[in-house]
Design a protein around this motif. Sequence first.
Motif, mmCIF file in Angstrom:
data_model
loop_
_atom_site.group_PDB
_atom_site.id
_atom_site.type_symbol
_atom_site.label_atom_id
_atom_site.label_comp_id
_atom_site.label_asym_id
_atom_site.label_seq_id
_atom_site.Cartn_x
_atom_site.Cartn_y
_atom_site.Cartn_z
ATOM 1 N N UNK A 249 79.231 -27.593 11.203
ATOM 2 C CA UNK A 249 77.926 -27.329 11.815
ATOM 3 C C UNK A 249 77.268 -26.082 11.228
ATOM 4 N N UNK A 250 75.959 -25.979 11.439
ATOM 5 C CA UNK A 250 75.162 -24.793 11.070
ATOM 6 C C UNK A 250 75.509 -24.307 9.659
ATOM 7 N N UNK A 251 75.331 -25.176 8.698
ATOM 8 C CA UNK A 251 75.748 -24.931 7.313
ATOM 9 C C UNK A 251 74.792 -23.982 6.602
ATOM 10 N N UNK A 252 75.369 -22.972 5.936
ATOM 11 C CA UNK A 252 74.574 -22.031 5.147
ATOM 12 C C UNK A 252 74.964 -22.019 3.668
ATOM 13 N N UNK A 253 76.078 -22.669 3.321
ATOM 14 C CA UNK A 253 76.487 -22.743 1.920
ATOM 15 C C UNK A 253 76.994 -24.145 1.588
ATOM 16 N N UNK A 254 76.646 -24.601 0.388
ATOM 17 C CA UNK A 254 77.213 -25.822 -0.184
ATOM 18 C C UNK A 254 77.664 -25.470 -1.593
ATOM 19 N N UNK A 255 78.988 -25.549 -1.829
ATOM 20 C CA UNK A 255 79.545 -25.153 -3.119
ATOM 21 C C UNK A 255 80.292 -26.326 -3.754
ATOM 22 N N UNK A 256 80.097 -26.492 -5.029
ATOM 23 C CA UNK A 256 80.761 -27.563 -5.769
ATOM 24 C C UNK A 256 81.950 -26.978 -6.514
ATOM 25 N N UNK A 257 83.150 -27.527 -6.238
ATOM 26 C CA UNK A 257 84.392 -26.944 -6.731
ATOM 27 C C UNK A 257 85.162 -27.919 -7.614
ATOM 28 N N UNK A 258 85.915 -27.361 -8.548
ATOM 29 C CA UNK A 258 86.796 -28.169 -9.379
ATOM 30 C C UNK A 258 88.126 -28.426 -8.676
ATOM 31 N N UNK A 259 88.567 -27.458 -7.875
ATOM 32 C CA UNK A 259 89.829 -27.568 -7.147
ATOM 33 C C UNK A 259 89.564 -27.821 -5.666
ATOM 34 N N UNK A 260 90.526 -28.463 -5.003
ATOM 35 C CA UNK A 260 90.387 -28.762 -3.584
ATOM 36 C C UNK A 260 90.280 -27.469 -2.768
#
Length: 331
Positions: A249-260
């Motif tokens: 909920x209430x998301x402020x970041x979306x990051x794309x990662x190579x590792x889990x």
Amino acid sequence: MLIKKPEKIRSYEITPESVYLNRRHFMKGVAALGGLAVGNAFPVQMPEEDGAKVYLGPGWLKSKISTAATTRTVDEKITPYEAVTSYNNFYEFGLGKEDPSEQAQKFKTDPWTVTVGGEVDKPGVYNLEDLIADQYLEERIYRLRCVEAWSMVIPWIGVPLNKLIKGFEPNSKAKYVEFVTLEDPQQMPGQRGLFSTIDWPYVEALRIDEAMHPLTLMAVGLYGNALPPQNGAPFRLVVPWKYGFKGIKSIVEINFREQMPMNTWRKIAPNEYGFYGNVNPKVDHPRWSQATERRLPSGLFSPNIIDTRMFNGYADEVAGLYSGMDLSKWY
């Protein structure tokens, strides 16, 4: 007289607004819309206008939500608005089910920004209003299954996550999508506890193919209005085949990662909460069975107990994501 095409008709427009807003009345159904809706919708039950705490949100969002059309429904009764907005897990506002609805009412959700980073060609800080400005909002009625073995049926309004992801242009290294909740102890009293087992901020993640799946939704509203603060305003994740704790909920970041990424509940109790969080009636929680669920509303003397379905009833659409995987190991 203006005649709307089926794909432009909202679920509550099939009956007069006065009926839609009154919990004592029922709408009779929804036609199949745009090839996505299935079955007939049971009544969307809204609180009566006198005394209801309906969260309207900012004007720009209210206007945007008014354009949404119903694209998916289920052949099940929709959970009353009062239950959906007063029975919540949102530990940033307290541990009790009623704490979020009581503690979050002054939570500021506008303006709101989302920082996008990691393995993408278009990182940056996006205003939520700008992020969804060109997106077509959809109303989708989904089942919600909590890992605690209770469930609801909720009419969400939002944007398919895959449409947002395409705009960020992730590169070939992006294998996972990480989401981060706001950390603001001034507004979120649950984050001020000295003995909390949660290392704030709350973090969740999906494999990128899960994030790109057509069912995955970024919600900004429910029941024809903006998301209330206790339900994750103004921007939350909805993944209907996974347990509710995945719906950050209430998301402020979306990051794309190579590792889990290490998601919050796996960090706290890895033997109880795996990375995937898929609804699976054959894999019990260490402390309770997952074979059945308590569909809300449910009383002490009239419990509404139903069987839990694999992938929360969405197996036909998502089982292929996990082909060849041991789902008792990758839980």
